[in-house]
Design a protein around this motif. Structure first.
Motif, PDB file in Angstrom:
ATOM      1  N   UNK A 157       0.937  -1.196  -0.075  1.00 48.63           N
ATOM      2  CA  UNK A 157      -0.336  -0.019   0.284  1.00 48.63           C
ATOM      3  C   UNK A 157       0.397   1.547   0.116  1.00 48.63           C
ATOM      4  N   UNK A 158       2.106   1.510   0.751  1.00 55.97           N
ATOM      5  CA  UNK A 158       2.737   2.702   0.739  1.00 55.97           C
ATOM      6  C   UNK A 158       3.689   2.269  -0.610  1.00 55.97           C
ATOM      7  N   UNK A 159       4.122   1.811  -1.044  1.00 53.45           N
ATOM      8  CA  UNK A 159       4.692   1.547  -2.597  1.00 53.45           C
ATOM      9  C   UNK A 159       3.577   2.174  -3.277  1.00 53.45           C
ATOM     10  N   UNK A 160       2.058   1.164  -3.500  1.00 59.10           N
ATOM     11  CA  UNK A 160       1.284   2.770  -4.521  1.00 59.10           C
ATOM     12  C   UNK A 160       0.411   3.863  -4.250  1.00 59.10           C
ATOM     13  N   UNK A 161       1.301   4.200  -2.558  1.00 58.28           N
ATOM     14  CA  UNK A 161       0.867   5.484  -2.469  1.00 58.28           C
ATOM     15  C   UNK A 161       1.654   6.303  -3.655  1.00 58.28           C
ATOM     16  N   UNK A 162       3.151   5.856  -3.646  1.00 57.86           N
ATOM     17  CA  UNK A 162       4.306   6.645  -4.286  1.00 57.86           C
ATOM     18  C   UNK A 162       3.555   6.899  -5.867  1.00 57.86           C
ATOM     19  N   UNK A 163       2.987   6.633  -5.761  1.00 59.23           N
ATOM     20  CA  UNK A 163       2.310   6.845  -7.536  1.00 59.23           C
ATOM     21  C   UNK A 163       1.059   6.962  -7.689  1.00 59.23           C
ATOM     22  N   UNK A 164      -0.302   6.704  -6.085  1.00 55.02           N
ATOM     23  CA  UNK A 164      -0.782   7.654  -6.196  1.00 55.02           C
ATOM     24  C   UNK A 164      -1.662   7.471  -4.460  1.00 55.02           C
ATOM     25  N   UNK A 165      -1.298   8.975  -4.585  1.00 54.54           N
ATOM     26  CA  UNK A 165      -0.713  10.108  -2.968  1.00 54.54           C
ATOM     27  C   UNK A 165      -2.404  10.098  -2.327  1.00 54.54           C
ATOM     28  N   UNK A 166      -3.343   9.939  -2.893  1.00 59.11           N
ATOM     29  CA  UNK A 166      -5.095   9.224  -2.077  1.00 59.11           C
ATOM     30  C   UNK A 166      -5.465   8.313  -2.036  1.00 59.11           C
ATOM     31  N   UNK A 167      -4.623   7.331  -2.463  1.00 61.13           N
ATOM     32  CA  UNK A 167      -4.411   5.718  -2.353  1.00 61.13           C
ATOM     33  C   UNK A 167      -5.598   5.583  -0.913  1.00 61.13           C
ATOM     34  N   UNK A 168      -6.459   4.472   0.086  1.00 61.95           N
ATOM     35  CA  UNK A 168      -6.524   4.439   0.953  1.00 61.95           C
ATOM     36  C   UNK A 168      -6.798   2.937   0.766  1.00 61.95           C
TER      37      UNK A 168
END
Length: 320
Positions: free
Chosen positions: A253-264
């Motif tokens: 999830x933290x890795x995805x947030x680098x590309x999609x900051x709003x991801x929860x």
């Protein structure tokens, strides 16, 4: 004589991508895709396809003789989470399909078999960290029991009848090209689709559940490399441990947030949590690296970047 390959279970997650990779290497007409249901358009249009029940030995033999098949890749299986809901059906598919193909090799109808095993052969009593090639194996799932039994059937047919059968213990396999197929590690596929479509994901495992994983490109390359290795170099005839990366839902999830900051991400563990808790957190595949020079290419960062880039391109293409 040139090899002709038959893929049983070609419409599944691994089968679909492995079939296309093998067709690029061997040529479309020499890789026969098959499944109990039709495949996607790319598979159906790029080469031969046959409807086959993988537990029906006679049906398989007919296709083997029709195309003069020399190698069979048996990928048909019921995966961990689905198998828990249909235990006898899973056992029948996972074991009887293997025995059918092993018998065909014993009877000299085919020369070589690939059959995938899984980290599900390990269980709650297995060492969790850096699980070695030979370790305690007390699986607690129907899928794991069937894979462990299958490994020893492979070894038996090799020792007793000289059957050239090869196997890998896959970790969780992650791909952007196909949706999940009923496995406990499937959250790591689902999460990318949900991140792009909804910017949120509800995970069926807890945040710190660490599991061995692998990008599909690495899994396909390992499979092909194993099958192309000279027979005398294959020392393990049950199955080779295979590894690339290990991570938790929180880390992906933290890795995805680098590309999609709003991801929860939210966590609602279900029955699959118990299955995941019974498996290793990391795997030692030193034997595969030693015997046939296996090396993975993707880590969590490069895999995440590649998946999200491809999914974005796919979405924009579909909108045109």
């Amino acid at each position: 004589m040139k090899d002709v390959l038959l893929i049983l279970g070609a419409s599944g997650q691994i089968g679909n991508e492995l079939t296309q990779s093998l067709r690029k290497i061997y040529g479309n007409e020499r890789v026969i895709a098959s499944d109990i249901r039709e495949g996607n358009a790319d598979m159906m249009n790029s080469g031969p396809f046959e409807l086959i029940n993988a537990t029906d030995k006679n049906q398989i033999l007919q296709i083997v003789q029709k195309y003069k098949v020399t190698q069979v890749y048996l990928l048909a299986a019921m995966l961990s989470a689905t198998a828990e809901q249909h235990p006898q059906k899973a056992w029948n598919l996972n074991i009887n399909s293997l025995l059918a193909v092993l018998d065909l090799a014993k009877e000299k109808h085919i020369k070589q078999i690939y059959w995938p095993s899984s980290i599900a052969v390990f269980g709650p009593t297995t060492p969790k960290q850096n699980t070695p090639q030979k370790s305690v194996m007390e699986p607690s799932t129907v899928y794991g029991i069937s894979k462990l039994a299958g490994e020893f059937w492979c070894n038996y047919y090799h020792d007793k009848y000289g059957v050239d059968v090869r196997s890998l213990r896959y970790p969780g396999i992650i791909s952007w090209k196909s949706k999940p197929g009923g496995g406990t590690t499937d959250y790591a596929v689902d999460i990318y689709f949900s991140a792009l479509e909804e910017s949120k994901y509800t995970c069926f495992l807890s945040e710190n559940t660490r599991l061995p994983m692998m990008y599909m490109d690495d899994a396909v390359n390992a499979t092909i490399q194993l099958m192309q290795t000279a027979s005398h170099k294959i020392k393990e005839r049950t199955a080779y441990n295979l590894s690339a990366i290990s991570f938790t839902p929180k880390e992906i999830a933290l890795e995805i947030k680098k590309h999609i900051p709003e991801f929860e991400i939210l966590y609602k563990p279900d029955f699959r949590q118990k299955i995941a808790d019974s498996w290793p957190q990391s795997i030692s595949d030193s034997k595969a690296r030693e015997d046939w020079n296996w090396q993975h290419q993707f880590d969590l960062s490069s895999m995440t970047k590649d998946i999200l880039t491809n999914l974005k391109e796919q979405r924009s293409t579909l909108k045109l």
